[in-house]
Write a protein that holds these residues in place. Structure first.
Motif, mmCIF file in Angstrom:
data_model
loop_
_atom_site.group_PDB
_atom_site.id
_atom_site.type_symbol
_atom_site.label_atom_id
_atom_site.label_comp_id
_atom_site.label_asym_id
_atom_site.label_seq_id
_atom_site.Cartn_x
_atom_site.Cartn_y
_atom_site.Cartn_z
ATOM 1 N N PRO A 63 41.710 -28.830 21.095
ATOM 2 C CA PRO A 63 43.250 -28.838 21.246
ATOM 3 C C PRO A 63 43.735 -27.731 20.156
ATOM 4 O O PRO A 63 45.033 -27.519 20.469
ATOM 5 C CB PRO A 63 43.646 -30.201 21.452
ATOM 6 N N ASP A 64 43.079 -27.620 19.051
ATOM 7 C CA ASP A 64 43.779 -27.115 18.058
ATOM 8 C C ASP A 64 43.602 -25.238 17.815
ATOM 9 O O ASP A 64 44.104 -24.705 17.006
ATOM 10 C CB ASP A 64 43.318 -27.442 16.590
ATOM 11 N N ILE A 65 42.691 -24.812 18.900
ATOM 12 C CA ILE A 65 42.482 -23.720 18.845
ATOM 13 C C ILE A 65 43.630 -22.861 19.224
ATOM 14 O O ILE A 65 44.422 -23.026 20.026
ATOM 15 C CB ILE A 65 41.202 -23.545 19.599
ATOM 16 N N THR A 66 43.661 -21.491 18.936
ATOM 17 C CA THR A 66 44.690 -20.598 19.591
ATOM 18 C C THR A 66 43.712 -19.570 20.388
ATOM 19 O O THR A 66 42.961 -18.765 20.169
ATOM 20 C CB THR A 66 45.245 -19.846 18.296
ATOM 21 N N ILE A 67 44.281 -19.479 21.634
ATOM 22 C CA ILE A 67 43.837 -18.315 22.528
ATOM 23 C C ILE A 67 44.716 -17.275 22.820
ATOM 24 O O ILE A 67 45.828 -17.754 22.954
ATOM 25 C CB ILE A 67 43.222 -19.158 23.743
ATOM 26 N N LEU A 68 44.531 -16.058 22.582
ATOM 27 C CA LEU A 68 45.266 -14.801 22.899
ATOM 28 C C LEU A 68 44.543 -14.215 23.869
ATOM 29 O O LEU A 68 43.394 -13.717 23.679
ATOM 30 C CB LEU A 68 45.380 -14.075 21.470
ATOM 31 N N THR A 69 45.216 -13.844 25.079
ATOM 32 C CA THR A 69 44.815 -12.710 26.002
ATOM 33 C C THR A 69 45.978 -12.180 26.791
ATOM 34 O O THR A 69 47.040 -12.251 26.261
ATOM 35 C CB THR A 69 43.925 -13.826 26.903
ATOM 36 N N THR A 70 45.541 -11.465 27.764
ATOM 37 C CA THR A 70 46.605 -10.420 28.344
ATOM 38 C C THR A 70 46.932 -10.963 29.640
ATOM 39 O O THR A 70 48.127 -10.728 30.223
ATOM 40 C CB THR A 70 46.323 -8.904 28.448
ATOM 41 N N GLU A 71 45.969 -11.690 30.145
ATOM 42 C CA GLU A 71 46.417 -12.172 31.531
ATOM 43 C C GLU A 71 45.427 -13.430 31.997
ATOM 44 O O GLU A 71 44.071 -13.799 31.519
ATOM 45 C CB GLU A 71 45.935 -11.145 32.559
ATOM 46 N N VAL A 72 46.083 -14.497 32.356
ATOM 47 C CA VAL A 72 45.661 -15.490 33.166
ATOM 48 C C VAL A 72 45.359 -15.371 34.549
ATOM 49 O O VAL A 72 46.274 -15.508 35.331
ATOM 50 C CB VAL A 72 45.956 -16.952 32.582
ATOM 51 N N HIS A 73 43.969 -15.315 35.031
ATOM 52 C CA HIS A 73 44.014 -15.067 36.674
ATOM 53 C C HIS A 73 42.701 -15.645 37.381
ATOM 54 O O HIS A 73 41.966 -15.393 36.278
ATOM 55 C CB HIS A 73 44.239 -13.588 36.988
ATOM 56 N N PRO A 74 42.593 -16.333 38.444
ATOM 57 C CA PRO A 74 41.630 -16.834 38.933
ATOM 58 C C PRO A 74 40.397 -15.920 39.039
ATOM 59 O O PRO A 74 39.228 -16.196 38.996
ATOM 60 C CB PRO A 74 41.989 -17.178 40.215
ATOM 61 N N VAL A 75 40.602 -14.398 39.217
ATOM 62 C CA VAL A 75 39.475 -13.435 39.234
ATOM 63 C C VAL A 75 39.256 -12.732 37.951
ATOM 64 O O VAL A 75 40.157 -11.754 37.510
ATOM 65 C CB VAL A 75 39.860 -12.711 40.828
ATOM 66 N N ALA A 76 38.415 -12.925 37.518
ATOM 67 C CA ALA A 76 38.271 -12.302 35.939
ATOM 68 C C ALA A 76 37.509 -10.928 36.105
ATOM 69 O O ALA A 76 36.469 -11.075 36.822
ATOM 70 C CB ALA A 76 37.619 -13.095 35.051
ATOM 71 N N PRO A 77 37.485 -9.757 35.586
ATOM 72 C CA PRO A 77 36.552 -8.768 35.643
ATOM 73 C C PRO A 77 35.273 -9.117 34.829
ATOM 74 O O PRO A 77 35.016 -8.535 33.855
ATOM 75 C CB PRO A 77 37.504 -7.486 35.128
ATOM 76 N N THR A 78 34.493 -9.901 35.304
ATOM 77 C CA THR A 78 33.111 -10.299 34.723
ATOM 78 C C THR A 78 32.258 -9.133 34.650
ATOM 79 O O THR A 78 31.193 -9.167 33.934
ATOM 80 C CB THR A 78 32.315 -11.433 35.658
ATOM 81 N N HIS A 79 32.501 -7.948 35.302
ATOM 82 C CA HIS A 79 31.572 -6.754 34.930
ATOM 83 C C HIS A 79 32.000 -6.195 33.734
ATOM 84 O O HIS A 79 31.346 -5.031 33.380
ATOM 85 C CB HIS A 79 31.963 -5.778 36.194
ATOM 86 N N PHE A 80 32.961 -6.710 33.055
ATOM 87 C CA PHE A 80 33.246 -5.764 31.493
ATOM 88 C C PHE A 80 32.183 -5.388 30.725
ATOM 89 O O PHE A 80 32.207 -4.110 30.535
ATOM 90 C CB PHE A 80 34.468 -6.780 30.908
ATOM 91 N N GLY A 81 31.460 -6.081 30.273
ATOM 92 C CA GLY A 81 30.363 -5.862 29.483
ATOM 93 C C GLY A 81 29.255 -4.760 29.862
ATOM 94 O O GLY A 81 29.125 -3.754 29.239
ATOM 95 N N GLN A 82 28.957 -4.944 31.105
ATOM 96 C CA GLN A 82 27.998 -3.837 31.747
ATOM 97 C C GLN A 82 28.749 -2.624 31.856
ATOM 98 O O GLN A 82 28.058 -1.435 31.694
ATOM 99 C CB GLN A 82 27.582 -4.309 33.153
ATOM 100 N N ARG A 83 30.173 -2.535 32.224
ATOM 101 C CA ARG A 83 30.636 -1.238 32.447
ATOM 102 C C ARG A 83 31.057 -0.728 30.796
ATOM 103 O O ARG A 83 30.887 0.550 30.817
ATOM 104 C CB ARG A 83 31.936 -1.552 32.942
ATOM 105 N N TYR A 84 31.574 -1.464 30.090
ATOM 106 C CA TYR A 84 31.585 -0.963 28.764
ATOM 107 C C TYR A 84 30.398 -0.196 28.143
ATOM 108 O O TYR A 84 30.765 0.895 27.404
ATOM 109 C CB TYR A 84 32.366 -2.001 27.746
ATOM 110 N N PHE A 85 29.402 -0.703 28.081
ATOM 111 C CA PHE A 85 28.188 -0.489 27.499
ATOM 112 C C PHE A 85 27.274 0.375 28.504
ATOM 113 O O PHE A 85 26.340 0.804 28.042
ATOM 114 C CB PHE A 85 27.273 -1.477 26.920
ATOM 115 N N GLY A 86 27.766 0.649 29.546
ATOM 116 C CA GLY A 86 26.700 1.321 30.672
ATOM 117 C C GLY A 86 25.652 1.022 31.101
ATOM 118 O O GLY A 86 24.743 1.660 31.239
ATOM 119 N N THR A 87 25.654 -0.302 31.077
ATOM 120 C CA THR A 87 24.354 -0.943 31.589
ATOM 121 C C THR A 87 24.393 -1.527 32.955
ATOM 122 O O THR A 87 23.733 -2.179 33.427
ATOM 123 C CB THR A 87 24.065 -2.084 30.582
ATOM 124 N N ASP A 88 25.240 -0.950 33.766
ATOM 125 C CA ASP A 88 25.566 -1.721 35.109
ATOM 126 C C ASP A 88 24.804 -0.722 36.186
ATOM 127 O O ASP A 88 24.175 0.280 35.800
ATOM 128 C CB ASP A 88 27.088 -1.565 35.549
#
Length: 267
Positions: A242-267
C-alpha cells in the motif's frame, strides 16, 4: 555465496533500520486529483473483458487510490499511446515513440522525489530562489523490457546507478521466479525508481519489490515507472504494497503486452 535464487544475488546485507525516521518526506507534485477522499472504499471487483460487451474503457485514477498516479493526459501522449498500440506501426516508429513516452514518464517520476529550496547567484549578481533535488536515488530495471527505460533515466540523471532484476515464470507452476538480482551496495539508503513498461498481472513487479525489501528498501521509497497498466495489475501491486507509488500513462484492461518484443526486435 549462493542464495535461494539459482544465480548469486549480490548485496544481501540487510539493514531495514538504517535511516528510519530520518527520511525526507516525499513531495507530490503536479498531479491533479492525486489525493482521493474515499481512500477507505474498496476498489470495484475487476473481471475479464467480455468480447461481446462494449469496448473496455480506461479506468479512472480515483478507483485505485492515491498511490496510483497518472501522467496528465494531453494530445501528444494520446498519439504516442495510439502509435505504440497500432499493429501496423513500423519498429523504427515504435521505438521512437516508446522512447518519447518513456522520457515523459521518467521526467514525471523525478518530480516525485524529495527536494529542498535553495538560493543561487546569477551571472548578473541576482539572488534567485530555486530548488535542488536530494541525492541518493537509483534506478532498477526489471529485465528485459525494463531495460528499454534505462536510457531515458540516464538522459535525465547523467550518472545515476542502475540495478537489475531478472524474473521469469516457472514453466510448471507459472509462478514468478527470481533468477538474478544486482543492486547498488547501499540501495537501502536510496529512493528506487523501479522500471517496467507494462503492468499486466502485476506478479513480476510484486516479486521484484519483495527482493528490494529483502535488501532493506522500504516500499514507500519505491516509485514504479511504467507506460501502461491494467486495472488488475495496478490493484494487485497496491493491495500487496500500500505504500508504493505507481506512475503510468494509462490504466486500461487491454495492455500492449507485445511491447518488449517490438522494442527489441524479437517479435
Amino acid at each position: 555465496e549462493m542464495t535461494k535464487y539459482e544465480m548469486p544475488c549480490h548485496n544481501q546485507q540487510l539493514n531495514n533500520n538504517i535511516n528510519s525516521g530520518q527520511e525526507h518526506p516525499m513531495k507530490q507534485v503536479r498531479f491533479a486529483n492525486s489525493s482521493s477522499t474515499n481512500n477507505n472504499s474498496a476498489p470495484p471487483v475487476l473481471s475479464a473483458p467480455d468480447p461481446t460487451a462494449a469496448p473496455p474503457q480506461p479506468a479512472s485514477q480515483d478507483s485505485l487510490g492515491p498511490q496510483l498516479k497518472l501522467l496528465p493526459l494531453n494530445d501528444q501522449i494520446r498519439e504516442l499511446q495510439t502509435i505504440i498500440r497500432d499493429k501496423t506501426t513500423s519498429r523504427g516508429d515504435f521505438v521512437f515513440c516508446a522512447d518519447r513516452l518513456i522520457r515523459l514518464v521518467v521526467e514525471e517520476g523525478l518530480n516525485q522525489l524529495p527536494y529542498s529550496e535553495c538560493t543561487v547567484t546569477t551571472p548578473t549578481g541576482y539572488k534567485y530562489e530555486g530548488v535542488k533535488f536530494e541525492r541518493g536515488n537509483c534506478g532498477v530495471s526489471i529485465m528485459r523490457s525494463g531495460e528499454a527505460m534505462e536510457q531515458g533515466l540516464r538522459d535525465c540523471c547523467r550518472s545515476i546507478r542502475i540495478g537489475k532484476i531478472l524474473i521469469q515464470s516457472d514453466e510448471e507452476t507459472q509462478k514468478a521466479k527470481v533468477y538474478y538480482a544486482k543492486f547498488p551496495p547501499d540501495v537501502y539508503r536510496r529512493k528506487v525508481l523501479l522500471m517496467y513498461p507494462i503492468l499486466s498481472t502485476g506478479n513480476t513487479v510484486i516479486e521484484a519489490v519483495r527482493v528490494l525489501i529483502e535488501h532493506g528498501v522500504q516500499p514507500r521509497h519505491i516509485i514504479l515507472l511504467s507506460l501502461f497498466s491494467t486495472p488488475h495489475g495496478a490493484k494487485s501491486i497496491i493491495q500487496e504494497f500500500p505504500d508504493i507509488t505507481i506512475l503510468t500513462t494509462e490504466v486500461h484492461p487491454v495492455a500492449p503486452t507485445h511491447f518488449g518484443q517490438r522494442y527489441f526486435g524479437t517479435d
